[in-house]
Enzyme design. Sequence first.
Site, mmCIF file in Angstrom:
data_model
loop_
_atom_site.group_PDB
_atom_site.id
_atom_site.type_symbol
_atom_site.label_atom_id
_atom_site.label_comp_id
_atom_site.label_asym_id
_atom_site.label_seq_id
_atom_site.Cartn_x
_atom_site.Cartn_y
_atom_site.Cartn_z
ATOM 1 N N SER A 63 0.868 -1.180 0.000
ATOM 2 C CA SER A 63 0.000 0.000 0.000
ATOM 3 C C SER A 63 0.903 1.227 0.000
ATOM 4 O O SER A 63 2.092 1.132 0.353
ATOM 5 C CB SER A 63 -0.837 -0.013 1.289
ATOM 6 O OG SER A 63 -1.490 1.226 1.478
ATOM 7 N N TYR A 122 -2.108 -1.260 10.401
ATOM 8 C CA TYR A 122 -2.060 -1.357 8.931
ATOM 9 C C TYR A 122 -0.728 -0.821 8.408
ATOM 10 O O TYR A 122 -0.067 -1.447 7.576
ATOM 11 C CB TYR A 122 -3.235 -0.559 8.355
ATOM 12 C CG TYR A 122 -3.484 -0.747 6.879
ATOM 13 C CD1 TYR A 122 -4.233 -1.814 6.398
ATOM 14 C CD2 TYR A 122 -2.981 0.169 5.953
ATOM 15 C CE1 TYR A 122 -4.474 -1.969 5.031
ATOM 16 C CE2 TYR A 122 -3.221 0.019 4.599
ATOM 17 C CZ TYR A 122 -3.972 -1.048 4.141
ATOM 18 O OH TYR A 122 -4.208 -1.204 2.795
HETATM 19 P P1 NAD Z 1 -11.526 -6.137 -0.005
HETATM 20 O O1 NAD Z 1 -12.085 -5.994 1.355
HETATM 21 O O2 NAD Z 1 -12.389 -5.866 -1.193
HETATM 22 O O3 NAD Z 1 -10.896 -7.598 -0.203
HETATM 23 C C1 NAD Z 1 -10.206 -8.239 0.821
HETATM 24 C C2 NAD Z 1 -10.136 -9.718 0.508
HETATM 25 O O4 NAD Z 1 -9.423 -10.375 1.564
HETATM 26 C C3 NAD Z 1 -11.519 -10.390 0.436
HETATM 27 O O5 NAD Z 1 -11.494 -11.385 -0.561
HETATM 28 C C4 NAD Z 1 -11.646 -11.030 1.816
HETATM 29 O O6 NAD Z 1 -12.522 -12.151 1.833
HETATM 30 C C5 NAD Z 1 -10.228 -11.454 2.047
HETATM 31 N N1 NAD Z 1 -9.897 -11.699 3.445
HETATM 32 C C6 NAD Z 1 -10.060 -10.861 4.507
HETATM 33 N N2 NAD Z 1 -9.669 -11.497 5.625
HETATM 34 C C7 NAD Z 1 -9.247 -12.739 5.262
HETATM 35 C C8 NAD Z 1 -8.714 -13.849 5.956
HETATM 36 N N3 NAD Z 1 -8.556 -13.845 7.281
HETATM 37 N N4 NAD Z 1 -8.401 -14.960 5.256
HETATM 38 C C9 NAD Z 1 -8.592 -15.019 3.913
HETATM 39 N N5 NAD Z 1 -9.066 -13.983 3.196
HETATM 40 C C10 NAD Z 1 -9.392 -12.849 3.875
HETATM 41 O O7 NAD Z 1 -10.241 -5.185 0.007
HETATM 42 P P2 NAD Z 1 -9.276 -4.635 -1.138
HETATM 43 O O8 NAD Z 1 -9.338 -3.172 -1.092
HETATM 44 O O9 NAD Z 1 -9.481 -5.347 -2.409
HETATM 45 O O10 NAD Z 1 -7.870 -5.034 -0.506
HETATM 46 C C11 NAD Z 1 -7.007 -5.998 -1.041
HETATM 47 C C12 NAD Z 1 -5.584 -5.654 -0.618
HETATM 48 O O11 NAD Z 1 -5.204 -4.396 -1.189
HETATM 49 C C13 NAD Z 1 -5.402 -5.520 0.882
HETATM 50 O O12 NAD Z 1 -4.166 -6.094 1.268
HETATM 51 C C14 NAD Z 1 -5.355 -4.015 1.076
HETATM 52 O O13 NAD Z 1 -4.623 -3.642 2.219
HETATM 53 C C15 NAD Z 1 -4.658 -3.588 -0.195
HETATM 54 N N6 NAD Z 1 -4.848 -2.187 -0.536
HETATM 55 C C16 NAD Z 1 -6.085 -1.706 -0.785
HETATM 56 C C17 NAD Z 1 -6.222 -0.354 -1.098
HETATM 57 C C18 NAD Z 1 -7.549 0.263 -1.386
HETATM 58 O O14 NAD Z 1 -7.617 1.487 -1.516
HETATM 59 N N7 NAD Z 1 -8.614 -0.512 -1.505
HETATM 60 C C19 NAD Z 1 -5.100 0.469 -1.148
HETATM 61 C C20 NAD Z 1 -3.862 -0.069 -0.888
HETATM 62 C C21 NAD Z 1 -3.744 -1.396 -0.586
#
Ligand code: NAD
Length: 264
Positions: A146, A159
């Site tokens: 991130s 985080y």
């Molecule tokens: P999201 O909530 O849409 O997806 C998260 C996924 O992780 C889902 O499939 C959920 O079921 C799964 N998950 C959560 N806990 C779990 C566990 N204990 N075991 C197995 N699976 C689990 O979120 P997203 O925004 O798509 O995030 C995905 C990644 O991207 C994360 O690591 C997040 O930190 C990172 N990220 C997101 C953003 C953003 O702006 N959305 C920015 C930077 C980084």
Amino acid sequence: MRTGSLAGKTALVTGSTSGIGLAIATAMAQQGANVMLNGFGEAAEIESLRAGIEKQFAVKALHSPADMSKPAEIAAMVRAAEKNFGAVDVLVNNAGIQHVAPIEDFPAEKWDAVIAINLSSAFHSMRAAVPGMKKRKWGRIINIASAHGLVASAQKAAYVAAKHGLVGLTKVVAIETANDGITCNAICPGWVLTTLVERQIENRAAASGATVEAEKLALLSEKQPMHAFSTPESIGALAVFLCSDAAATITGAAYSIDGGWTAQ
Ligand code: NAD
């Protein structure tokens, strides 16, 4: 015959039942890779995602319900992918959760959960998958960190610590595997409009009384010079590039895709 830059390879993408992980798994399948999905959700919805990927891209797709906070389940998921597909060629550590609170109010169990799912799970999956990649002399590891892996924000102690740790862990594995045909990189997105961020926007709107649309712009403009969300698909495309031959010597890098957030 399957075509695409990843035809015949297998990609395991953690947290791929929604958001960025689903877009990455879809992009990998579009390139001809078999995919092991992972993550939580309604069984029927997950089955429809899994079957949809198989049908649309003529690849094999499986789903592992492994909980990324449980080391034994992570190891079993890697073993299951290797058993069913013969290999884990591409490992994408994407599963992640968020919790927002000032340090003095940050619940200890939330700290433990964020560190386990956003950081330790990548250690456990790489530990399990690297031996097979070394044996086959080919592997691509992509850790979804991130902008918070490079800079901090208030109220995100766990985080920010986990994502900084993940960027560091990426560098260690890159160095250790540098001459084994394996690359290990981090992708550092800025704001991407997924459920993880929608929840933060809704909480902000509830607290301020402003509209969700106004809070979206406020969230973006606080951090990003570019007032636009990156799309999950753009992160999938970057992950596919990092698997390509052109990226064979890119390793230990942390790629920002963040509308200028960390350029400041
Ligand atoms: P999201 O909530 O849409 O997806 C998260 C996924 O992780 C889902 O499939 C959920 O079921 C799964 N998950 C959560 N806990 C779990 C566990 N204990 N075991 C197995 N699976 C689990 O979120 P997203 O925004 O798509 O995030 C995905 C990644 O991207 C994360 O690591 C997040 O930190 C990172 N990220 C997101 C953003 C953003 O702006 N959305 C920015 C930077 C980084």
